[in-house]
Design an enzyme around this catalytic site. Sequence first.
Site, PDB file in Angstrom:
ATOM      1  N   ASP A  81       0.828  -1.205   0.000  1.00  0.00           N
ATOM      2  CA  ASP A  81       0.000   0.000   0.000  1.00  0.00           C
ATOM      3  C   ASP A  81       0.864   1.258   0.000  1.00  0.00           C
ATOM      4  O   ASP A  81       2.056   1.227   0.326  1.00  0.00           O
ATOM      5  CB  ASP A  81      -0.892  -0.041   1.262  1.00  0.00           C
ATOM      6  CG  ASP A  81      -2.218   0.667   1.060  1.00  0.00           C
ATOM      7  OD1 ASP A  81      -2.332   1.486   0.139  1.00  0.00           O
ATOM      8  OD2 ASP A  81      -3.143   0.399   1.854  1.00  0.00           O
ATOM      9  N   ASP A 122     -11.038   1.975  -2.793  1.00  0.00           N
ATOM     10  CA  ASP A 122     -11.537   1.661  -1.450  1.00  0.00           C
ATOM     11  C   ASP A 122     -13.052   1.629  -1.429  1.00  0.00           C
ATOM     12  O   ASP A 122     -13.653   1.280  -0.410  1.00  0.00           O
ATOM     13  CB  ASP A 122     -11.035   2.699  -0.438  1.00  0.00           C
ATOM     14  CG  ASP A 122      -9.619   2.386   0.006  1.00  0.00           C
ATOM     15  OD1 ASP A 122      -9.170   1.243  -0.219  1.00  0.00           O
ATOM     16  OD2 ASP A 122      -8.958   3.275   0.560  1.00  0.00           O
TER      17      ASP A 122
HETATM   18  C1  GLA Z   1      -5.713   1.880   2.314  1.00  0.00           C
HETATM   19  C2  GLA Z   1      -6.185   0.702   1.507  1.00  0.00           C
HETATM   20  C3  GLA Z   1      -7.199  -0.070   2.289  1.00  0.00           C
HETATM   21  C4  GLA Z   1      -6.611  -0.517   3.611  1.00  0.00           C
HETATM   22  C5  GLA Z   1      -6.090   0.700   4.374  1.00  0.00           C
HETATM   23  C6  GLA Z   1      -5.346   0.275   5.613  1.00  0.00           C
HETATM   24  O1  GLA Z   1      -6.703   2.837   2.440  1.00  0.00           O
HETATM   25  O2  GLA Z   1      -6.672   1.104   0.275  1.00  0.00           O
HETATM   26  O3  GLA Z   1      -7.658  -1.179   1.554  1.00  0.00           O
HETATM   27  O4  GLA Z   1      -5.581  -1.427   3.369  1.00  0.00           O
HETATM   28  O5  GLA Z   1      -5.223   1.469   3.580  1.00  0.00           O
HETATM   29  O6  GLA Z   1      -4.863   1.353   6.328  1.00  0.00           O
END
Ligand code: GLA
Length: 738
Positions: A477, A547
């Site tokens: 990420d 997300d």
């Molecule tokens: C990002 C990702 C999510 C999750 C969060 C965790 O927003 O896109 O899917 O993994 O971080 O902090």
Amino acid sequence: MITYHEQERIFKLDTPNTSYLIGIVDEENFIGHIYYGKRLKDADASYLLRTEEPPFVPGKNNRERCSFYDCFPFEYPAGGIGDCREGCLGIRTAGGHTGAMLSYVSHEILEGKPELTGLPATFGTKKECTTLKLLCEDKYAGMQVELLYTVFQDTDAMTRSVKVTNVGREHFYLTKVFSASLDMDNRDFDMISLHGSWARERHIQRKTLGYGIQNVSSVRGESSHQDHPFLALVEKNTTQDSGEVYAMNFVYSGNFRAQAEVTQFDYVRMSMGIHPENFCWKLEAGESFQAPEVVMLYTDKGLDAMTNAFHTLYRKHLIRGEYRNKKRPILINNWEATYFDFDTEKLLSIAKEASKLGIEMLVMDDGWFGKRNNDDCALGDWQVNEEKLKGGLKYLVDEVNRLGMKFGIWFEPEMISPDSNLYREHPDWALAIPGRPAAQARQQFVLDLSRKEVVDHVYEMVASVLRSANIEYVKWDMNRPLADIGSIALPADRQGEICHRYMLAVYEMQSRLVKEFPHLLLENCSGGGARFDPGMLYYSPQIWCSDDADAIERLEIQEGTALLYPLSTMGAHVSDCPNHVVGRVTPFETRGIVALAGTFGYELDVTRIPEEDRNMIPEQVALYHQYNDLIREGDYYRIASYSQNHKFDCWQVVSENKEESLVTFVQVLCRANFKSRRLLLKGLAEDKRYEVRFVNDKEIQTKVYSGDTLMKAGLLIPSFQGDFQARLIHLVKCEEKF
Ligand code: GLA
């Protein structure tokens, strides 16, 4: 195929259906762009350079040299000398001067495709592709520029890149280096780009192209949620099925600019490359700079043809590794299920239930390390929190494996929290401008990856966790943009190199990772889909799309993403309801059907969802196993677009041999007192018969129609009640008579 026509001094680059012509003119060897379009039989179109019209060429009319520079269709315009359109190359010499002009020196035609050092790029064998290396120079600046073009046998998409070398005695600065430029006549074009924001990435935007410069760009240090490194110019009458398209897509994940400039003579200059803002690269004598690759495409067959050309190129010549042609394990991710509130027991209870339902992998998301119980702290402290994970990581992984499931884990390796042991030990490891407090985002800073010791340390932390247990998947990420671009490790005149050095470091780390762990399934992610680009696809065969996993929001996001990227790359999950981003409630069945168009998985607490939803999971798992080969490998067609009609969405995949197809129809809003909807299918064989079965509506009788009829007369989707409802329709070739 690439040929050089010596007498005419023309290069002809042919893909299966297109030709691209470059010409050398005048005794000064100017390099002109002649033609890009439908495949030509001959290389006799150099009249398109218009050098027989005033202002002619400098060799014939030196008094109008500036006018020549300002209208000649340059293959790779440098600028600053007299071409007042925006150029691709900017330099500043040691003496502080700018301006450059390139002329042809020599060329090579190679079988295959050379690698681009340190950068992601498409690839192909000697049989699959051919490359033209055009060497040009600016002898006054002591600069050589290598233009690289590759054409492939199995797709009309072609690639371009640029390498600049300092062949002089003194250093100079590269202040701009785009990777591709295309000068052509305007045809009253529209411009298509992908726009978005967090949780609503890559929405398709189409608008009229007017005079002047229009661009999309990112200076966020990532390809971004907001704009996408893609641009297409299309004729006004271009549709999904017909019309001309010129498209560019950047194999790069950092700052970019994609633009089109319509000039006084109704020419268009379309270009793409690293964004010049905050970019300045010092080249000492003898040093080179390799700019990333642009994928280019021309078609006269509309947007579906563009899509399938990109899909083919990315599936066959960009994505690598064990999983590129393989079904991915169905995963369950605990982020929306637990957020930071989990421990071994909780994770195992989810895994136990999930394994019974046919789910194949548990992914432990953010919150397993340091004292990370919220998003305020601990990025950089990649040590397992044994208070949460009692018995350690290996115990958890072994237990999950014992259930017959794989195990995956989340990292955000590029970041550092001010409240972390790493930051307390190395406060200078975060990007910052000396004397100015750096700005936090999600209460975190960005690591200065232009420093090798930082990169090595981060890699080692990630790798040692992966070495400690049987971890088969990583979600990598990156949750904030770059800002405060400053490094204490670089001298003043190299601070402009940081953003690109940062990207090179990310690529290098992911390269090391997939080399050390060749069986690892890597999924990139960036606050959802801020780094969903061809650069990242070179390292990870799939990327988390957004997300926002609401089935209706996903229609637009997945439509925009699939405009360029194969369905096999789109991270898509069934998530909880009411949806955590928009609060919408949609049927579990619809969420499953929409997620089937991507990698497929779950993002919810399977122990707590309603029983009737849970009972549906084995059926969804079965659908995934039955159709994923087709979805992953099939040709993709857009049948209807909710973003345009505001009522329903429909897409179709067809197997390469045209023997099988899957149509997905989503009724977003039901219309009162309405008849069945007639949809014209695509991509089928006219002379084949297909058995048409409504997979999730058993009341509709299975019938047989010819491909010809289904494509011309269409398929009727019977009217049914309810919003947010989806239908899957499976077509299989059969011998049965009508
Ligand atoms: C990002 C990702 C999510 C999750 C969060 C965790 O927003 O896109 O899917 O993994 O971080 O902090």
